[in-house]
Write a protein that holds these residues in place. Structure first.
Motif, PDB file in Angstrom:
ATOM      1  N   PHE A   4      -1.368   0.595  11.762  1.00 35.36           N
ATOM      2  CA  PHE A   4      -1.905  -0.075  10.577  1.00 35.36           C
ATOM      3  C   PHE A   4      -1.454  -1.529  10.549  1.00 35.36           C
ATOM      4  CE2 PHE A   4      -1.917   4.035   7.768  1.00 35.36           C
ATOM      5  CZ  PHE A   4      -2.734   4.654   8.706  1.00 35.36           C
ATOM      6  N   THR A   5      -2.294  -2.399   9.986  1.00 33.42           N
ATOM      7  CA  THR A   5      -1.961  -3.801   9.829  1.00 33.42           C
ATOM      8  C   THR A   5      -2.249  -4.229   8.398  1.00 33.42           C
ATOM      9  OG1 THR A   5      -2.526  -4.278  12.140  1.00 33.42           O
ATOM     10  CG2 THR A   5      -2.366  -6.145  10.630  1.00 33.42           C
ATOM     11  N   ILE A   6      -1.239  -4.770   7.721  1.00 33.16           N
ATOM     12  CA  ILE A   6      -1.420  -5.289   6.374  1.00 33.16           C
ATOM     13  C   ILE A   6      -1.572  -6.802   6.453  1.00 33.16           C
ATOM     14  CG2 ILE A   6       1.061  -5.513   5.895  1.00 33.16           C
ATOM     15  CD1 ILE A   6       0.414  -4.665   2.990  1.00 33.16           C
ATOM     16  N   LEU A  57      -5.632  -3.437   4.361  1.00 30.83           N
ATOM     17  CA  LEU A  57      -4.929  -2.511   5.231  1.00 30.83           C
ATOM     18  C   LEU A  57      -5.913  -2.058   6.299  1.00 30.83           C
ATOM     19  CD1 LEU A  57      -2.188  -1.046   5.654  1.00 30.83           C
ATOM     20  CD2 LEU A  57      -3.233   0.929   4.529  1.00 30.83           C
ATOM     21  N   GLN A  58      -5.758  -2.599   7.496  1.00 33.45           N
ATOM     22  CA  GLN A  58      -6.570  -2.187   8.630  1.00 33.45           C
ATOM     23  C   GLN A  58      -5.911  -0.972   9.267  1.00 33.45           C
ATOM     24  OE1 GLN A  58      -9.622  -3.602  10.015  1.00 33.45           O
ATOM     25  NE2 GLN A  58      -9.476  -1.565  10.930  1.00 33.45           N
ATOM     26  N   MET A  59      -6.611   0.142   9.285  1.00 34.73           N
ATOM     27  CA  MET A  59      -6.074   1.391   9.793  1.00 34.73           C
ATOM     28  C   MET A  59      -6.812   1.781  11.070  1.00 34.73           C
ATOM     29  SD  MET A  59      -5.576   3.544   6.250  1.00 34.73           S
ATOM     30  CE  MET A  59      -7.334   3.607   5.912  1.00 34.73           C
ATOM     31  N   ALA A 108       2.972   0.209   3.597  1.00 31.97           N
ATOM     32  CA  ALA A 108       3.173  -1.136   4.122  1.00 31.97           C
ATOM     33  C   ALA A 108       3.266  -2.128   2.974  1.00 31.97           C
ATOM     34  CB  ALA A 108       2.030  -1.534   5.061  1.00 31.97           C
ATOM     35  N   ALA A 109       3.935  -3.260   3.219  1.00 33.24           N
ATOM     36  CA  ALA A 109       4.053  -4.312   2.221  1.00 33.24           C
ATOM     37  C   ALA A 109       3.959  -5.670   2.891  1.00 33.24           C
ATOM     38  CB  ALA A 109       5.372  -4.194   1.453  1.00 33.24           C
ATOM     39  N   ILE A 110       3.580  -6.681   2.118  1.00 38.93           N
ATOM     40  CA  ILE A 110       3.443  -8.040   2.614  1.00 38.93           C
ATOM     41  C   ILE A 110       3.943  -9.004   1.551  1.00 38.93           C
ATOM     42  CG2 ILE A 110       1.046  -8.214   1.817  1.00 38.93           C
ATOM     43  CD1 ILE A 110       0.485  -9.891   4.375  1.00 38.93           C
ATOM     44  N   THR A 111       4.632 -10.068   1.976  1.00 37.82           N
ATOM     45  CA  THR A 111       5.217 -11.017   1.040  1.00 37.82           C
ATOM     46  C   THR A 111       4.162 -11.898   0.393  1.00 37.82           C
ATOM     47  OG1 THR A 111       5.634 -12.545   2.871  1.00 37.82           O
ATOM     48  CG2 THR A 111       7.451 -11.103   2.204  1.00 37.82           C
ATOM     49  N   ARG A 112       4.612 -12.666  -0.599  1.00 36.61           N
ATOM     50  CA  ARG A 112       3.729 -13.572  -1.325  1.00 36.61           C
ATOM     51  C   ARG A 112       2.988 -14.519  -0.398  1.00 36.61           C
ATOM     52  NH1 ARG A 112       4.468 -18.626  -2.669  1.00 36.61           N
ATOM     53  NH2 ARG A 112       6.669 -18.507  -2.019  1.00 36.61           N
ATOM     54  N   THR A 113       3.688 -15.062   0.590  1.00 38.67           N
ATOM     55  CA  THR A 113       3.080 -16.007   1.524  1.00 38.67           C
ATOM     56  C   THR A 113       2.268 -15.325   2.610  1.00 38.67           C
ATOM     57  OG1 THR A 113       5.004 -16.033   2.986  1.00 38.67           O
ATOM     58  CG2 THR A 113       4.992 -17.592   1.148  1.00 38.67           C
ATOM     59  N   GLY A 114       2.499 -14.038   2.821  1.00 37.48           N
ATOM     60  CA  GLY A 114       1.850 -13.321   3.897  1.00 37.48           C
ATOM     61  C   GLY A 114       2.549 -13.451   5.230  1.00 37.48           C
ATOM     62  N   ASN A 115       3.698 -14.110   5.266  1.00 36.26           N
ATOM     63  CA  ASN A 115       4.382 -14.383   6.516  1.00 36.26           C
ATOM     64  C   ASN A 115       5.330 -13.277   6.968  1.00 36.26           C
ATOM     65  OD1 ASN A 115       3.160 -16.903   6.889  1.00 36.26           O
ATOM     66  ND2 ASN A 115       4.693 -17.931   5.619  1.00 36.26           N
ATOM     67  N   SER A 116       5.681 -12.357   6.075  1.00 35.08           N
ATOM     68  CA  SER A 116       6.557 -11.248   6.427  1.00 35.08           C
ATOM     69  C   SER A 116       5.929  -9.939   5.995  1.00 35.08           C
ATOM     70  CB  SER A 116       7.933 -11.411   5.783  1.00 35.08           C
ATOM     71  OG  SER A 116       8.590 -12.566   6.264  1.00 35.08           O
ATOM     72  N   LYS A 117       6.160  -8.888   6.797  1.00 34.72           N
ATOM     73  CA  LYS A 117       5.562  -7.587   6.545  1.00 34.72           C
ATOM     74  C   LYS A 117       6.580  -6.482   6.775  1.00 34.72           C
ATOM     75  CE  LYS A 117       1.190  -9.387   8.322  1.00 34.72           C
ATOM     76  NZ  LYS A 117       0.150  -9.249   9.369  1.00 34.72           N
ATOM     77  N   LEU A 118       6.352  -5.351   6.134  1.00 29.49           N
ATOM     78  CA  LEU A 118       7.189  -4.171   6.298  1.00 29.49           C
ATOM     79  C   LEU A 118       6.278  -2.955   6.420  1.00 29.49           C
ATOM     80  CD1 LEU A 118      10.043  -2.844   6.249  1.00 29.49           C
ATOM     81  CD2 LEU A 118       9.748  -2.628   3.773  1.00 29.49           C
ATOM     82  N   TYR A 119       6.565  -2.095   7.403  1.00 29.49           N
ATOM     83  CA  TYR A 119       5.767  -0.901   7.626  1.00 29.49           C
ATOM     84  C   TYR A 119       6.626   0.346   7.614  1.00 29.49           C
ATOM     85  CZ  TYR A 119       2.078  -4.025   9.356  1.00 29.49           C
ATOM     86  OH  TYR A 119       1.116  -5.006   9.482  1.00 29.49           O
ATOM     87  N   ASP A 120       6.087   1.416   7.076  1.00 24.22           N
ATOM     88  CA  ASP A 120       6.695   2.714   7.270  1.00 24.22           C
ATOM     89  C   ASP A 120       6.522   3.121   8.733  1.00 24.22           C
ATOM     90  OD1 ASP A 120       7.802   5.305   5.991  1.00 24.22           O
ATOM     91  OD2 ASP A 120       6.043   6.006   7.113  1.00 24.22           O
ATOM     92  N   ASP A 121       7.423   3.969   9.231  1.00 22.19           N
ATOM     93  CA  ASP A 121       7.332   4.404  10.619  1.00 22.19           C
ATOM     94  C   ASP A 121       5.993   5.063  10.935  1.00 22.19           C
ATOM     95  OD1 ASP A 121      10.838   5.375  11.017  1.00 22.19           O
ATOM     96  OD2 ASP A 121       9.845   3.427  11.159  1.00 22.19           O
ATOM     97  N   TRP A 140       0.841  -1.187   0.000  1.00 20.86           N
ATOM     98  CA  TRP A 140       0.000   0.000   0.000  1.00 20.86           C
ATOM     99  C   TRP A 140       0.880   1.241   0.000  1.00 20.86           C
ATOM    100  CZ3 TRP A 140      -5.180  -0.014  -0.653  1.00 20.86           C
ATOM    101  CH2 TRP A 140      -5.861  -1.216  -0.420  1.00 20.86           C
ATOM    102  N   PHE A 141       0.539   2.188  -0.856  1.00 18.51           N
ATOM    103  CA  PHE A 141       1.139   3.514  -0.892  1.00 18.51           C
ATOM    104  C   PHE A 141       0.032   4.537  -0.687  1.00 18.51           C
ATOM    105  CE2 PHE A 141       4.273   0.958  -2.916  1.00 18.51           C
ATOM    106  CZ  PHE A 141       5.490   1.622  -2.831  1.00 18.51           C
ATOM    107  N   ARG A 142       0.417   5.773  -0.396  1.00 18.83           N
ATOM    108  CA  ARG A 142      -0.573   6.832  -0.302  1.00 18.83           C
ATOM    109  C   ARG A 142       0.003   8.127  -0.858  1.00 18.83           C
ATOM    110  NH1 ARG A 142      -0.963   7.672   6.289  1.00 18.83           N
ATOM    111  NH2 ARG A 142       1.104   8.652   6.591  1.00 18.83           N
ATOM    112  N   GLN A 143      -0.882   8.990  -1.316  1.00 17.19           N
ATOM    113  CA  GLN A 143      -0.470  10.274  -1.874  1.00 17.19           C
ATOM    114  C   GLN A 143      -1.439  11.356  -1.427  1.00 17.19           C
ATOM    115  OE1 GLN A 143       0.025  10.329  -6.129  1.00 17.19           O
ATOM    116  NE2 GLN A 143       1.445  12.053  -5.990  1.00 17.19           N
TER     117      GLN A 143
END
Length: 123
Positions: A68-70, A81-83, A49-62, A36-39
């Motif tokens: 938020f939960t991806i 994206l639960q905000m 935020a980003a999530i891997t193909r399997t959904g097992n790893s995630k990355l969030y902006d500070d 997810w990006f925003r502008q």
């Protein structure tokens, strides 16, 4: 090759919650990581935020971490994206995107983008 459709945006008061959805279709959408990006008006598009193909790893902006939960559904074709604890600074058009390069923040890494969904947070 991949079509993305976002939904779930709307108007919410500060402190409230929204859940965005991104439905992927086309050629092998489950082989991509999703993000997810925003502008915001007058600003560049930024990583959320980003999530891997399997959904097992995630990355969030500070700015998103802790609020938020991806996630992906069991078919891996839909990302969410639960905000929570939304603030006026979160007001933006939110975009879904996919990449085969893993958990990356760079816009240029993403191959396909949705049309976006508007999120507006009032004071």
């Amino acid at each position: 090759q991949v079509q993305l459709v976002e939904s779930g945006g709307g108007l919410v008061q500060a402190g409230g919650s929204l859940r965005l959805s991104c439905a992927a279709s086309g050629r092998s959408p489950t082989s991509y990581s999703m993000a997810w990006f925003r502008q915001a008006p007058g600003k560049e598009r930024e990583f959320v935020a980003a999530i891997t193909r399997t959904g097992n790893s995630k990355l969030y902006d500070d700015s998103a971490r802790g609020r938020f939960t991806i996630s992906r559904d069991d078919t891996k074709s839909t990302a969410y994206l639960q905000m929570r604890s939304l603030a006026p600074e979160d007001t933006a058009v939110y975009y879904c995107a996919v990449t085969q390069l893993g958990l990356v923040r760079t816009r240029s890494a993403y191959d396909y983008w949705g049309q976006g969904t508007q999120v507006t947070v009032s004071s």
